[in-house]
Design a protein around this motif. Structure first.
Motif, PDB file in Angstrom:
ATOM      1  N   ALA A 250       8.829 -18.283  13.888  1.00 40.10           N
ATOM      2  CA  ALA A 250       9.084 -18.907  12.605  1.00 40.10           C
ATOM      3  C   ALA A 250       7.791 -17.473  11.525  1.00 40.10           C
ATOM      4  N   GLN A 251       6.993 -16.601  12.275  1.00 36.20           N
ATOM      5  CA  GLN A 251       6.250 -15.792  11.558  1.00 36.20           C
ATOM      6  C   GLN A 251       7.824 -14.354  11.022  1.00 36.20           C
ATOM      7  N   PHE A 252       8.568 -14.591  12.333  1.00 39.55           N
ATOM      8  CA  PHE A 252       9.310 -12.617  12.111  1.00 39.55           C
ATOM      9  C   PHE A 252      10.161 -13.580  11.395  1.00 39.55           C
ATOM     10  N   ARG A 253      10.411 -15.043  11.471  1.00 37.87           N
ATOM     11  CA  ARG A 253      12.036 -15.892  10.245  1.00 37.87           C
ATOM     12  C   ARG A 253      11.354 -15.361   8.764  1.00 37.87           C
ATOM     13  N   ASP A 254       9.886 -15.800   8.378  1.00 34.77           N
ATOM     14  CA  ASP A 254       9.454 -15.323   7.001  1.00 34.77           C
ATOM     15  C   ASP A 254      10.062 -14.128   6.628  1.00 34.77           C
ATOM     16  N   ARG A 255       9.200 -13.197   7.891  1.00 35.22           N
ATOM     17  CA  ARG A 255       8.869 -11.438   7.331  1.00 35.22           C
ATOM     18  C   ARG A 255      10.634 -11.042   6.929  1.00 35.22           C
ATOM     19  N   ALA A 256      11.464 -11.698   7.756  1.00 34.28           N
ATOM     20  CA  ALA A 256      12.710 -10.917   8.100  1.00 34.28           C
ATOM     21  C   ALA A 256      13.305 -11.806   6.606  1.00 34.28           C
ATOM     22  N   GLN A 257      13.461 -13.175   6.008  1.00 29.90           N
ATOM     23  CA  GLN A 257      13.802 -13.214   4.484  1.00 29.90           C
ATOM     24  C   GLN A 257      13.073 -12.857   4.021  1.00 29.90           C
ATOM     25  N   SER A 258      11.745 -12.600   3.514  1.00 23.02           N
ATOM     26  CA  SER A 258      11.095 -11.797   2.977  1.00 23.02           C
ATOM     27  C   SER A 258      12.258 -10.345   2.285  1.00 23.02           C
ATOM     28  N   ARG A 259      12.466  -9.374   3.204  1.00 24.31           N
ATOM     29  CA  ARG A 259      12.629  -8.346   3.013  1.00 24.31           C
ATOM     30  C   ARG A 259      14.307  -8.460   2.662  1.00 24.31           C
ATOM     31  N   LEU A 260      14.858  -9.722   3.182  1.00 24.26           N
ATOM     32  CA  LEU A 260      16.130  -9.567   2.832  1.00 24.26           C
ATOM     33  C   LEU A 260      16.234 -10.428   1.418  1.00 24.26           C
ATOM     34  N   THR A 261      15.428 -10.706   1.024  1.00 27.11           N
ATOM     35  CA  THR A 261      15.322 -11.357  -0.355  1.00 27.11           C
ATOM     36  C   THR A 261      15.801  -9.785  -0.751  1.00 27.11           C
ATOM     37  N   THR A 262      13.687  -9.506  -1.446  1.00 29.12           N
ATOM     38  CA  THR A 262      14.305  -8.105  -1.965  1.00 29.12           C
ATOM     39  C   THR A 262      14.702  -7.112  -1.645  1.00 29.12           C
ATOM     40  N   ASN A 263      15.068  -6.938  -0.620  1.00 32.06           N
ATOM     41  CA  ASN A 263      15.884  -5.467  -0.628  1.00 32.06           C
ATOM     42  C   ASN A 263      17.670  -6.211  -0.810  1.00 32.06           C
ATOM     43  N   ARG A 264      17.427  -7.424  -1.391  1.00 31.64           N
ATOM     44  CA  ARG A 264      19.593  -7.468  -1.650  1.00 31.64           C
ATOM     45  C   ARG A 264      19.370  -7.571  -2.722  1.00 31.64           C
ATOM     46  N   VAL A 265      18.204  -7.820  -3.742  1.00 32.16           N
ATOM     47  CA  VAL A 265      18.342  -7.255  -5.182  1.00 32.16           C
ATOM     48  C   VAL A 265      18.440  -6.072  -5.261  1.00 32.16           C
ATOM     49  N   LEU A 266      18.048  -4.794  -4.220  1.00 28.53           N
ATOM     50  CA  LEU A 266      17.734  -3.811  -4.912  1.00 28.53           C
ATOM     51  C   LEU A 266      19.602  -3.120  -4.663  1.00 28.53           C
ATOM     52  N   LEU A 267      19.988  -3.764  -3.405  1.00 29.82           N
ATOM     53  CA  LEU A 267      20.933  -4.042  -3.220  1.00 29.82           C
ATOM     54  C   LEU A 267      22.361  -3.744  -3.837  1.00 29.82           C
ATOM     55  N   ASP A 268      21.946  -5.303  -4.569  1.00 23.76           N
ATOM     56  CA  ASP A 268      22.765  -5.504  -5.091  1.00 23.76           C
ATOM     57  C   ASP A 268      23.361  -4.605  -6.892  1.00 23.76           C
ATOM     58  N   ALA A 269      21.954  -4.223  -7.683  1.00 19.39           N
ATOM     59  CA  ALA A 269      21.705  -3.240  -8.177  1.00 19.39           C
ATOM     60  C   ALA A 269      22.411  -1.614  -8.229  1.00 19.39           C
ATOM     61  N   PHE A 270      22.562  -1.467  -7.223  1.00 17.38           N
ATOM     62  CA  PHE A 270      22.844  -0.438  -6.799  1.00 17.38           C
ATOM     63  C   PHE A 270      24.087  -0.615  -6.363  1.00 17.38           C
ATOM     64  N   LEU A 271      24.714  -1.199  -6.010  1.00 18.50           N
ATOM     65  CA  LEU A 271      26.721  -1.594  -5.825  1.00 18.50           C
ATOM     66  C   LEU A 271      26.874  -1.362  -7.327  1.00 18.50           C
ATOM     67  N   ASP A 272      26.148  -2.105  -8.219  1.00 15.29           N
ATOM     68  CA  ASP A 272      26.342  -2.634  -9.617  1.00 15.29           C
ATOM     69  C   ASP A 272      26.954  -1.235 -10.402  1.00 15.29           C
ATOM     70  N   SER A 273      25.351  -0.516  -9.534  1.00 14.12           N
ATOM     71  CA  SER A 273      25.929   1.127 -10.648  1.00 14.12           C
ATOM     72  C   SER A 273      27.021   1.927 -10.100  1.00 14.12           C
ATOM     73  N   ARG A 274      27.315   1.930  -9.284  1.00 20.34           N
ATOM     74  CA  ARG A 274      28.183   2.771  -8.413  1.00 20.34           C
ATOM     75  C   ARG A 274      29.826   2.482  -8.622  1.00 20.34           C
ATOM     76  N   PRO A 275      30.264   2.903  -9.177  1.00 20.39           N
ATOM     77  CA  PRO A 275      31.448   3.031 -10.055  1.00 20.39           C
ATOM     78  C   PRO A 275      32.458   3.378  -8.859  1.00 20.39           C
ATOM     79  N   ASP A 276      31.861   4.460  -7.980  1.00 18.36           N
ATOM     80  CA  ASP A 276      32.790   5.126  -6.772  1.00 18.36           C
ATOM     81  C   ASP A 276      32.751   4.617  -5.642  1.00 18.36           C
ATOM     82  N   LEU A 277      32.300   3.083  -5.467  1.00 24.70           N
ATOM     83  CA  LEU A 277      32.395   2.618  -4.279  1.00 24.70           C
ATOM     84  C   LEU A 277      33.087   1.268  -5.258  1.00 24.70           C
TER      85      LEU A 277
END
Length: 323
Positions: A250-277
């Protein structure tokens, strides 16, 4: 694998595809829990019991292995003989395809297309499966795109395979990244399904090499015996540490979920900003498979490495050279 291994020195390394590894400081380790010698036999009982609790599979259906890649190797080596026919998705995770060729199998392909969000066409699957087919091999979530196979699609593929007496292997190394007990785990979908997975990708525990296979008991016993050719005596300290990891999962799952939730927002923002991709965006996980709209991928990868200290794996490693 060679590319991922040799490119691992970049400051921002996206070649491995899994969660950032758990550090020693994060691991709840007590020295007395580590011993050098195990009890022998096929499988360390405390570890088998924890995998059974985690997956819902009976203990006699579980075979442990050194990560998902070795689990895949054992499963394919047990089920395939030279000249046997196997159906494998395309694009595919390289080691799955390479092991099939290494074993001398006749490989047929079912394409998962960028334009269709990497779905599996049941019509194409039905055409690919013949009376000679021994095995169908899939990844879910798909490696490299992260696309999810719905349970109804998996069940239909299992029925197509069962008509000709074939088994279906589903590599679920990324599926726990949905953090959903109702995810389409394949082992319960039909008697001819075999699952491979591990603690490596989702939980940041790659160095433990805790992988396993879920298979019907008779096949599981054959896989244990096949493993006698490769890694007959497992590293018992790693087995003991894997038990500790399951006790604190559960400790490692919470760690993973927290990081992926945060990074998903960053990834989506990056992809939204890249018309070349352009990119299919999977429902979760750590992998995406974007495509350059134009230009030379090789120059792009060199620019990422030289100017931004960033490594990614090129599509050519997954049979789609691009752009």
């Amino acid at each position: 694998m060679d590319g991922a291994t040799l490119s691992s020195g970049a400051r921002f390394n996206r070649a491995p595809g899994g969660l950032t590894r758990v550090t020693t400081a994060e691991f709840p380790l007590r020295l007395e829990e580590v011993e050098s010698d195990g009890p022998g036999g096929y499988g360390y009982p405390p570890l088998l019991e924890r995998i059974a609790h985690h997956t819902g599979a009976p203990v006699d259906c579980i075979v442990t292995a050194a990560g998902t890649s070795m689990a895949n190797h054992l499963a394919l080596a047990t089920l395939l003989s030279p000249g046997d026919e196997v159906v494998i998705e395309q694009p595919a995770y390289g080691p799955l395809l390479d092991v099939a060729h290494y074993l001398g199998a006749q490989v047929r392909r079912v394409e998962r297309r960028f334009e269709n969000d990497f779905e599996v066409s049941l019509g194409e699957m039905e055409r690919a499966i013949t009376p000679s087919t021994r095995l169908v091999v899939l990844t879910d979530m798909h490696n490299p795109s992260g696309a999810l196979l719905p349970a109804e699609t998996l069940r239909a593929i299992g029925e197509l395979a069962q008509r000709v007496g074939a088994q279906v292997i589903v590599d679920e190394a990324y599926l726990d990244m949905l953090f959903d007990r109702a995810a389409p785990y394949a082992f319960s979908l039909g008697e001819n399904f075999i699952v491979t997975t591990s603690l490596t990708k989702t939980y940041g525990l790659s160095s433990l090499r805790c992988g396993w296979i879920l298979a019907p008991p008779e096949l599981a016993q054959r896989m244990w015996q096949m493993n006698d050719l490769f890694a007959a005596t497992p590293a018992h300290p790693a087995e003991r540490l894997a038990v500790v990891a399951f006790d604190h999962l559960a400790q490692f799952r919470d760690r993973a979920q927290s990081r992926l939730t945060t990074n998903r927002v960053l990834l989506d923002a990056f992809l939204d900003s890249r018309p070349d991709l352009e990119c299919f965006r999977p429902p979760g996980g750590t992998i995406v498979f974007p495509r350059l709209r134009k230009g030379d991928p090789g120059r792009f990868f060199n620019m990422l490495r030289d100017a931004y200290e960033t490594t990614v794996l090129p599509g050519s490693f997954f049979e789609l050279p691009g752009p």
